[in-house]
Design an enzyme around this catalytic site. Structure first.
Site, short mmCIF file in Angstrom:
data_model
loop_
_atom_site.label_atom_id
_atom_site.label_comp_id
_atom_site.label_asym_id
_atom_site.label_seq_id
_atom_site.Cartn_x
_atom_site.Cartn_y
_atom_site.Cartn_z
N HIS A 1 0.41 -4.89 2.40
CA HIS A 1 -0.39 -4.24 1.35
C HIS A 1 0.37 -4.18 0.01
CE1 HIS A 1 -4.36 -2.75 1.15
NE2 HIS A 1 -4.14 -1.47 1.28
N ASN B 1 -5.37 3.66 -2.95
CA ASN B 1 -6.77 4.01 -3.17
C ASN B 1 -7.03 4.78 -4.46
OD1 ASN B 1 -5.54 6.36 -2.30
ND2 ASN B 1 -7.16 6.93 -0.87
N ASP C 1 -3.15 -8.11 -2.16
CA ASP C 1 -3.19 -8.78 -0.86
C ASP C 1 -4.62 -9.10 -0.49
OD1 ASP C 1 -3.27 -5.81 -0.69
OD2 ASP C 1 -3.72 -6.20 1.42
N ASN D 1 -9.37 -1.16 -0.97
CA ASN D 1 -9.45 0.15 -1.63
C ASN D 1 -8.83 0.16 -3.02
OD1 ASN D 1 -10.82 1.43 0.46
ND2 ASN D 1 -8.94 1.97 1.53
#
Length: 198
Positions: free
Chosen positions: A22, A77, A102, A123
């Site tokens: 991530h 997020n 990613d 997100n």
């Protein structure tokens, strides 16, 4: 000061997440900054400010082009908070923003440029789109592939790359760095054509 645009790497702050899938966007931002710091005619200076982010001013070609590079430190997020505020304060429209992230829908090692379109359940991208009020921004998509078997997606993206994968990660970062440099000097259309014809 007038900027050509804003380049954002998405990730999560802290050493716990530093080598995870991530955080591919953070990795690319770091790779770019390392490159720019060693280039003749290029200045790369850390910026201070109230925003919860690491920020740099990048001046290319002896000041001919100026960019802001950002790594939001709000966790994935909430990334859009920083992006939205930087866009407003520096009068950078959404179509001059490039977000590195990613991408589950691309195999590891694959790099693609894209403008606008879907958010693929990411997100970080959802937050950026919400705070900009539009999906019309550029993305550089760094493939991580999908998990094999029944591993939960959240666990997969927050897991570090495997030792055998780091060579592909390094190759992808080199390809992505060159694509961003072409984007900065030639624009999105030309950079996309170069990258996707590889």
């Amino acid at each position: 000061m007038t900027y050509e645009g804003l380049i954002v790497g998405l990730g999560n702050p802290g050493t716990k997440y530093a080598r995870t899938r991530h955080n591919f966007g953070f990795m690319l931002a770091d790779h770019l900054l390392e490159h720019w710091a060693g280039q003749p005619g290029t200045a790369c200076t850390a910026r201070s400010g109230r925003l919860n982010a690491q920020l740099w001013d990048v001046s290319e070609d002896y000041g001919a082009r100026r960019w802001i590079v950002a790594k939001p430190l709000t966790f994935m997020n909430l990334s859009g908070q920083v992006v939205g505020e930087l866009s407003r304060k520096n009068e950078i429209p959404a179509d001059r923003i490039l977000v590195a992230h990613d991408e589950l829908d691309l195999a590891l090692g694959t790099v693609r440029l894209k403008f606008s379109g879907g958010l693929a359940g990411h997100n970080g991208l959802k937050s950026v789109a919400a705070h900009l009020g539009t999906r019309d921004f550029a993305r550089i998509r760094l493939g991580i592939g999908r998990p094999e078997g029944s591993e939960a997606m959240a666990d997969y993206v927050l897991r570090s790359f495997m030792p055998a994968e780091w060579e592909q990660v390094a190759q992808a970062l080199g390809i992505a760095r060159d694509a961003v440099l072409h984007y900065c000097s030639e624009g999105l259309t030309a950079a996309t054509s170069r990258l996707h014809s590889r």
